[in-house]
Design a protein around this motif. Structure first.
Motif: not given
Length: 51
Positions: A15-32
């Motif tokens: 998740a940390g790597i994905l957030i660094l690569v694509m910051p817009r994923l932060l909302n989805f990762i937190i929701a999941i």
């Protein structure tokens, strides 16, 4: 040599790597994350889903 990987830290790393690569994923990762934690809290963690 035996390597033991736990599920939680592995998911956090990915998740940390994905957030660094694509910051817009932060909302989805937190929701999941919140949904999974809520389901584990409701149904208990005795054997479900990853223990």
């Amino acid at each position: 040599m035996n390597i033991h990987l736990s599920f939680g830290p592995l998911v956090a790393l990915i998740a940390g790597i994905l957030i660094l690569v694509m910051p817009r994923l932060l909302n989805f990762i937190i929701a999941i994350y919140l949904i999974v934690i809520g389901l584990v809290g409701l149904f208990g963690s005795h054997g479900w889903p990853f223990s």
